[in-house]
Structures are given as structure tokens and as C-alpha cells.
Design a protein around this motif. Sequence first.
Motif, short mmCIF file in Angstrom:
data_model
loop_
_atom_site.label_atom_id
_atom_site.label_comp_id
_atom_site.label_asym_id
_atom_site.label_seq_id
_atom_site.Cartn_x
_atom_site.Cartn_y
_atom_site.Cartn_z
N VAL A 1 0.82 -1.27 -0.09
CA VAL A 1 -0.05 -0.03 -0.01
C VAL A 1 0.84 1.33 0.00
O VAL A 1 0.76 2.15 -0.88
CB VAL A 1 -1.04 0.12 1.18
CG1 VAL A 1 -1.93 1.29 1.29
CG2 VAL A 1 -2.03 -1.15 1.02
N THR A 2 1.63 1.27 0.90
CA THR A 2 2.61 2.31 1.01
C THR A 2 3.72 2.12 2.08
O THR A 2 3.82 1.24 2.71
CB THR A 2 1.99 3.63 1.81
OG1 THR A 2 2.95 4.73 1.68
CG2 THR A 2 1.31 3.62 3.15
N GLY A 3 4.90 2.94 1.70
CA GLY A 3 6.05 2.60 2.78
C GLY A 3 7.28 2.20 2.01
O GLY A 3 7.34 2.40 0.93
N PHE A 4 8.00 1.56 2.80
CA PHE A 4 9.24 0.94 2.06
C PHE A 4 8.98 -0.55 1.53
O PHE A 4 8.72 -1.36 2.60
CB PHE A 4 10.43 1.00 3.25
CG PHE A 4 11.01 2.32 3.47
CD1 PHE A 4 12.13 3.13 2.97
CD2 PHE A 4 9.94 3.22 4.56
CE1 PHE A 4 12.33 4.25 3.28
CE2 PHE A 4 10.63 4.29 4.80
CZ PHE A 4 11.65 4.95 4.22
N GLU A 5 8.87 -0.57 0.21
CA GLU A 5 8.41 -1.84 -0.41
C GLU A 5 9.50 -2.91 -0.12
O GLU A 5 9.16 -4.09 0.25
CB GLU A 5 8.48 -1.51 -1.68
CG GLU A 5 7.78 -2.77 -2.50
CD GLU A 5 7.62 -2.43 -4.05
OE1 GLU A 5 7.03 -3.64 -4.86
OE2 GLU A 5 7.87 -1.50 -4.63
N ASP A 6 10.75 -2.83 0.16
CA ASP A 6 11.81 -3.73 0.41
C ASP A 6 12.02 -4.01 1.82
O ASP A 6 12.62 -5.00 2.15
CB ASP A 6 12.98 -3.32 -0.04
CG ASP A 6 13.64 -2.11 0.47
OD1 ASP A 6 12.70 -1.37 1.16
OD2 ASP A 6 14.75 -1.52 0.35
N LEU A 7 11.14 -3.54 2.73
CA LEU A 7 11.13 -4.18 4.08
C LEU A 7 10.63 -5.49 4.17
O LEU A 7 9.57 -5.65 3.52
CB LEU A 7 10.04 -2.97 4.87
CG LEU A 7 10.17 -3.10 6.36
CD1 LEU A 7 11.57 -2.74 7.05
CD2 LEU A 7 9.09 -2.42 7.06
N PRO A 8 11.50 -6.37 4.86
CA PRO A 8 10.97 -7.65 4.90
C PRO A 8 9.54 -7.84 5.31
O PRO A 8 9.24 -7.40 6.42
CB PRO A 8 12.28 -8.29 5.58
CG PRO A 8 13.25 -7.34 5.73
CD PRO A 8 12.63 -6.14 5.61
N PRO A 9 8.75 -8.77 4.64
CA PRO A 9 7.45 -9.12 5.34
C PRO A 9 7.49 -9.63 6.59
O PRO A 9 8.52 -10.43 6.83
CB PRO A 9 6.68 -9.85 4.11
CG PRO A 9 7.96 -10.49 3.59
CD PRO A 9 9.12 -9.72 3.55
#
Length: 471
Positions: A101-109
Motif C-alpha cells: 500500500v505505502t512505505g518502504f517496499e523492500d522492508l522484509p514481510p
Amino acid sequence: MSLAPRSLRSQLLIGILVPLLIGFTINTTSLYRQALRAADTAYDRTLLASAKSIGEQLQVEGAGDAARVLPTVPYSALEAFEADVRSRMYFKVSGFHGEMVTGFEDLPPWRGKLPNKGPYAALVDFYDDTYRGQPVRVAVLLQPVASHEGRGMTTIQVAETLELRQTLARQILVDTLWRQAALLLVLVAAVLWVVQRATRPVRSLSAQLRDRAENDLAPVSAPDAPRELQPLLDALNQVMARLAHLLEHQKRFVRDSAHQLRTPLAVLKTQVQSAQRGDVDPAQALREVGHTVERATELANQMLALAKVEQLRQQGDAPLVDWAEIARAVALDLGALIAQAQLDFEIATVPAPVRAHEWALRELTRNLLHNAIRHCREGGTLAMRLVSDGRTAALTIADSGPGLAPELREHLFQPFAAGERGGGSGLGLAICGEIVRTLGGSIALDDRVSGGRIAGLDATVRVPLADNQAR
């Protein structure tokens, strides 16, 4: 090469300070971990607050399966929660179906699960991870989002680098550590003082012994020594007493030897000079010289025997021997003297096992029997009886001599105290007395009275049997 033994002081210091330092190290590590946990607890609240702030700004667009979360959260919304420029915060919002949705896409899920019972009234999980090569602390909040058009569950991740947490943990550790260090220094100083004070009597005793004169064998006095040192001091004083006794015995032996041998040697020298001048007949001179040499030899042998008694005393445990066999062997050896004096000799013995050196028992019996033969009148009676009562063995030698004058009784067992003028060297009974004391027995000289007159002298020696002797 063997290592020198450590001193008592070093052993005490190592035994006390090493566990203290180990405990200090373990306690420091534990404190640091507790500080980290405390920092995590404090800053986890910030992460949860950031996640809730983001969740409050989310909106839903569409209805049913077409519903989606609108990315209405700018990164500037997190600036209020950045407590220090040394740490960085990142966020990521995932939609109802896990889409970005938003934020840092590469932040590990997030791949974990919610705890069964968390510390907060929210669907939140905290975990450690790595992002962009840096360790981070992550808070995951499952936030319900609803509107009049649709609703669903979003996943909000907020991550923070650990610089600020580690700085706070180190600060807590340092603040606690200096107090621990001060306490440790106080404990070390107290231990050093106590050990120094506790070992002072040992050092004082060592200095006292080191500064003593070579011939000073007086008992060691240490009134301030602790109770633990008293057995050592008692044993040391016992050793000192034995050494003093042995040294005194040696001094007395040398002194008496020099004094007693001087007379026969002077007589021998005079006799030789007289024979050289022709003052006496050569045959008579040789007889006199032979008699003097015989007396000097007997004196030397008895003095050596007296010294040997003390040597046997220092040897400790003695073998088991039968006194009866030794008594009969001695009587057989002196049989020629008994026959020469035409004595009516009687001997009766029973087995008497005692712990003694054979030489000592032989010398004891020989001296007593030889004295009895010498003091018996010619053609008189002489008896040797060895009996046992189950606890002691008693050897009695009964002669038919003139008995013993009362004034001589208390002096006869002293060295060079002869019972009659010219009757001997005065060492025979002294040797007997020393041997009897070594065996733990007793000796007595008693006049035998018959018909109102003295019929002879009974010399009685009592020695404990082997089963009753102290080893």
C-alpha cells in the motif's frame, strides 16, 4: 622442574578474588542484557504508537472484493516519533490481501504469528530483523480498517534501527557499572586487609624462627596466634623439645667421654713411661698396661652402648622378640664367669614376647647379670627368674651379695655413679635405666632380708608385654 608452592596469602587472595571477579563479570553481562530488554520495552511503546498513528490515517475505497486501502500516509507522519537523529524509522503498510500500500517496499514481510497473550491491548508482535544491512527492531500491528463502503485487516510494519536503544542500554550499564566497580574495589580492599591481618601471625612466627640463634631450641611462644595454628605450634614445640633433649644428650656424652677417658689414658701413659724407665718388672708392667687397656675398652664400649640406647629411642617401632630366649642366651654367654665364681646358679623363664630391639634387651640382661656375678660372694647363690602376669614381664636377678647402702640407691642409675670404689665404670646401671625407660618399664633394686640380715640384692625389671606396649 617442580614449581614452588604458593603462599597461604596468595591462595586466600586467589580463592576469594577470582570468584568475585567471575561473579562481577557474569553480573555485568546480565545487567547489560537487562538494560537492553528495558530499552526494548521502552522503545517498543514508541513503535506501537507509530503503528497506531499510521493505522488511524488509513481509509478504505471500494466494497467487497474490490475494497482496497488508500495510501494516504506520508512518511512525514513518522517524524514526530523519531526521538533522535542517530536512529532511523521505516514503515510499510500491506493491504487486505498482502499487497503493498505505502512505505518502504523492500522492508522484509512479517512471517511470524501473534503471541497468545501480549503485553498490549492490540494485535501486535515485536521481533528483531535486518534491513539494508542494519539490525532493526520491528513492530507489526494488525489494524482493522472500515468505512461505509468496505472493511478489512491491514498489516502495518514499523521498523527502527538500534543505535538509540544500544546507546540507552550502554548508558544504563555505565551508570550501574561504576557503582559495581566501586563496590568491587571496596570488597577487594576489605579482602586484602582481612587476608593481610589473618596471615600476620604466620609471618610473625616465620620471622621469629628465622631470627633465632642456631642453638636456641626453647619453645616457640605465639600467644596471638589463632586457634588453627595451635596444633602446629604444639607439634613444633614437641620437635624442639626432642631436639633439645637429643642435643643435651650428645653434649653430655661428649663431656663425660672426655672426662672419663682422660683418667685411664693418663694412667696408661704413666705405666708406659714407668716401664720404659725400668721402674717395674716388664712382665708386671705389661699386666698393668693390659689391665688399664681392658678397663678403658670396657668404658668405651659402655659409653657407646649408652649412646646407642638414645639412638634406638629415636628409631620408633621395635620388632617383636622373646625375652626368655635372650635371657637364656645371656646366661650361657656369662657361664664362664658364673663357673669361675663357683656360684650355685638357677634360671627359670616363661615366654615373654615384648616389642624391643634385641640388642637393648641383651644389654639390659647382661649388665644386670654381670653386676650380680661381680657382687656375689664366692660359692654363693645366684638366680634368674622371668615371669609374666599377662600384662607385664618381670625379670628378677637375685644375688647373694652385701646388698645396697641406702645413700647409693638414688644415684646408681646416673652415669658414672659406681656402687663401690673401683668396682666399675658406673655406666652399667645407667645403661639399664635408659633401656628400661625406652621400653616404658621400671627397674628396682631391693635388699633381700632373711633371718634379720641382708641375704642379697634383688634387681627387678618390669616391661609391658607386646599387646600392652604403646607403639
